[in-house]
Design an enzyme around this catalytic site. Structure first.
Site, mmCIF file in Angstrom:
data_model
loop_
_atom_site.group_PDB
_atom_site.id
_atom_site.type_symbol
_atom_site.label_atom_id
_atom_site.label_comp_id
_atom_site.label_asym_id
_atom_site.label_seq_id
_atom_site.Cartn_x
_atom_site.Cartn_y
_atom_site.Cartn_z
ATOM 1 N N ARG A 81 0.754 -1.596 0.372
ATOM 2 C CA ARG A 81 0.131 0.307 0.522
ATOM 3 C C ARG A 81 0.602 1.650 -0.244
ATOM 4 O O ARG A 81 1.386 1.101 0.914
ATOM 5 C CB ARG A 81 -1.211 -0.175 1.457
ATOM 6 C CG ARG A 81 -1.979 -0.778 1.160
ATOM 7 C CD ARG A 81 -2.749 -1.419 2.569
ATOM 8 N NE ARG A 81 -4.178 -2.185 1.789
ATOM 9 C CZ ARG A 81 -3.680 -3.804 2.369
ATOM 10 N NH1 ARG A 81 -2.594 -3.874 2.372
ATOM 11 N NH2 ARG A 81 -4.639 -4.209 2.214
ATOM 12 N N HIS A 106 -0.870 -3.030 -4.837
ATOM 13 C CA HIS A 106 -0.324 -3.875 -5.532
ATOM 14 C C HIS A 106 0.096 -2.931 -7.007
ATOM 15 O O HIS A 106 -0.290 -3.652 -7.896
ATOM 16 C CB HIS A 106 -1.299 -5.139 -6.019
ATOM 17 C CG HIS A 106 -0.782 -5.795 -4.094
ATOM 18 N ND1 HIS A 106 0.358 -5.349 -3.525
ATOM 19 C CD2 HIS A 106 -1.195 -6.132 -4.185
ATOM 20 C CE1 HIS A 106 -0.244 -6.333 -2.371
ATOM 21 N NE2 HIS A 106 -0.850 -7.172 -2.419
ATOM 22 N N HIS A 175 3.835 -12.512 -5.120
ATOM 23 C CA HIS A 175 2.514 -13.444 -4.674
ATOM 24 C C HIS A 175 1.257 -14.312 -4.393
ATOM 25 O O HIS A 175 0.305 -14.313 -4.700
ATOM 26 C CB HIS A 175 1.083 -12.361 -4.868
ATOM 27 C CG HIS A 175 0.064 -11.194 -4.068
ATOM 28 N ND1 HIS A 175 -0.659 -13.017 -3.705
ATOM 29 C CD2 HIS A 175 0.029 -10.513 -3.232
ATOM 30 C CE1 HIS A 175 -1.511 -11.606 -2.310
ATOM 31 N NE2 HIS A 175 -1.261 -10.881 -1.900
ATOM 32 N N TYR A 177 -0.175 -17.935 -3.421
ATOM 33 C CA TYR A 177 -0.437 -18.395 -1.716
ATOM 34 C C TYR A 177 -0.452 -19.843 -2.297
ATOM 35 O O TYR A 177 -0.521 -20.512 -2.491
ATOM 36 C CB TYR A 177 -2.263 -17.833 -2.519
ATOM 37 C CG TYR A 177 -2.758 -16.357 -2.029
ATOM 38 C CD1 TYR A 177 -2.500 -16.286 -3.647
ATOM 39 C CD2 TYR A 177 -3.556 -16.227 -1.013
ATOM 40 C CE1 TYR A 177 -3.354 -14.582 -3.339
ATOM 41 C CE2 TYR A 177 -4.026 -14.978 -1.098
ATOM 42 C CZ TYR A 177 -3.868 -14.114 -2.277
ATOM 43 O OH TYR A 177 -4.890 -12.622 -2.113
ATOM 44 N N GLU A 308 5.172 -12.646 1.554
ATOM 45 C CA GLU A 308 5.550 -11.360 0.519
ATOM 46 C C GLU A 308 6.963 -10.700 0.394
ATOM 47 O O GLU A 308 6.693 -9.899 1.243
ATOM 48 C CB GLU A 308 4.640 -10.415 -0.193
ATOM 49 C CG GLU A 308 3.232 -11.636 -0.703
ATOM 50 C CD GLU A 308 1.726 -10.035 -0.096
ATOM 51 O OE1 GLU A 308 1.841 -9.021 -0.778
ATOM 52 O OE2 GLU A 308 1.139 -11.050 0.619
HETATM 53 C C1 BGC Z 1 -2.148 -7.345 1.173
HETATM 54 C C2 BGC Z 1 -3.666 -7.709 1.238
HETATM 55 C C3 BGC Z 1 -5.009 -8.357 0.078
HETATM 56 C C4 BGC Z 1 -3.985 -9.011 -0.536
HETATM 57 C C5 BGC Z 1 -4.679 -9.118 -1.876
HETATM 58 C C6 BGC Z 1 -1.656 -8.332 0.499
HETATM 59 O O1 BGC Z 1 -0.389 -8.136 0.350
HETATM 60 O O2 BGC Z 1 -1.651 -7.655 2.258
HETATM 61 O O3 BGC Z 1 -4.024 -6.876 2.815
HETATM 62 O O4 BGC Z 1 -5.828 -8.970 0.300
HETATM 63 O O5 BGC Z 1 -2.400 -8.586 -0.751
HETATM 64 O O6 BGC Z 1 -4.605 -7.984 -2.560
#
Ligand code: BGC
Length: 343
Positions: A81, A106, A175, A177, A308
């Protein structure tokens, strides 16, 4: 020895083909898409020798094109952010699109995760490159960026490089998961987590760091020794972990260091992460809400975790955080390694 192959995977109307690259070592098999430099799958062995895909994703290109959760993608120009989507560089104000509450998240509405990258084979892997034009998503300077994924035995390495024609903030990450039980498993409550961080960054109610660098000691954020994630999540305020853990202090040299170790005792799978970056955003998929993924799996809250590796969030507005500005003539370099073993 790693085998590298590729094939066309789909076509984006008016934008061209998306290819799938496959990196195969004796221990691990990784799929990478040229859309968003996305890691589409990582298959690793459990203690019983069974291969499982341990990252979340979609069955088809449509899934990735409409994705809003950044599944597997490279995120940039600035991951995480930026407060109010606003910053000042060289005395000039920049206002980015706001796409997360009052903030920019992002890289904007069409970040690096939605670009089709140019791919070329390298020893043991693939190099993906992308040019982000001056003014892209509101950011200054033309940026040439590349990420090189290579697989050596159990270790997947991501090496990022970037240069810019004007001073710009930059913060790249992947990113992915993960769920070490296999993508599609309901949750990560039975995973053991440790992060090599003495401090973390508390956030305000729009998820921007307050500026405090808080010691983890005596808080639920103390993950220096392995903890079972399910019970620990109950102690964390809010929906779960979504915080930057500080791997080094501002001003430290950016040497590669151990960031995290995650194990899943039931399958015996272990993931180790190391990085040259000063932080890692540990995110427990708090905002996944039943997205349909690979094989029809429903990805819900706490179904996975992200590690991340990156600079600290909002660094462009917080002078006490590690420097995130890339000036003309400089090179942004970042290496992160993911190692998949068993206990
Ligand atoms: C952020 C989350 C967000 C996610 C998907 C993460 O890197 O910290 O707050 O919801 O990314 O956008």
């Amino acid at each position: 020895m790693t085998e590298v192959s590729h094939q066309q995977w789909g076509q984006v109307c008016g934008r061209g083909a998306v290819d799938l690259w496959v990196l195969t070592s004796p221990q691990v098999r990784v799929e990478v898409l040229t859309l968003g430099a996305i890691i589409r799958s990582v298959c690793s062995r459990g203690s019983d020798g069974q291969m499982q895909d341990v990252v979340l994703g979609y069955d088809d290109l449509e899934g990735y094109l409409s994705d809003q959760r950044y599944l597997g993608a490279v995120v940039g120009r600035v991951a995480n952010r930026i407060a109010g989507g606003h910053f000042v560089v060289d005395g000039k104000d920049y206002q980015l699109d706001i796409n997360n509450g009052p903030n920019a998240l992002h890289g904007g509405l069409l970040g690096f995760n939605k670009a089709i990258w140019f791919a070329k084979a390298v020893e043991g892997g693939v190099q993906l490159s992308h040019t982000s034009p001056d003014g892209d998503q509101g950011y200054p300077g033309e940026v040439h960026v590349s990420v090189t994924y290579t697989l050596q035995g159990e270790t997947l390495t991501a090496e990022y490089q970037a240069v810019s024609s004007k001073t710009t903030p930059i913060n790249l990450t992947n990113h992915s998961y993960f769920n070490l039980a296999g993508q599609g498993a309901a949750d990560i409550y039975d995973h053991q987590m440790s992060i090599s961080a003495e401090s973390f960054l508390p956030v305000d109610n729009s998820m921007i760091p307050t500026g405090e660098i808080k010691a983890v000691e005596g808080t639920p954020f103390d993950l220096r020794k392995p903890v079972l994630i399910g019970p620990r999540l109950k102690e964390v305020p809010g929906p779960g972990f979504d915080h930057n853990f500080c791997l080094s202090s501002p001003g430290d040299t950016w040497a590669e260091r151990h960031a995290a170790r995650v194990s899943h005792p039931a399958s015996g799978r272990v993931l180790e992460v190391s990085t040259s970056q000063p932080g890692v955003q540990f995110y427990t998929a708090n905002f996944l809400d039943g997205v349909t993924g690979k094989g029809g799996a429903k990805y819900g809250k706490h179904s996975s975790f992200c590690l991340e590796t990156q600079n600290w969030p909002d660094a462009v507005n917080q002078p006490s955080f590690p420097d995130c500005l890339l000036c003309p003539g400089e090179k942004y370099l970042h290496v992160t390694r993911f190692t998949f073993t068993t206990v």
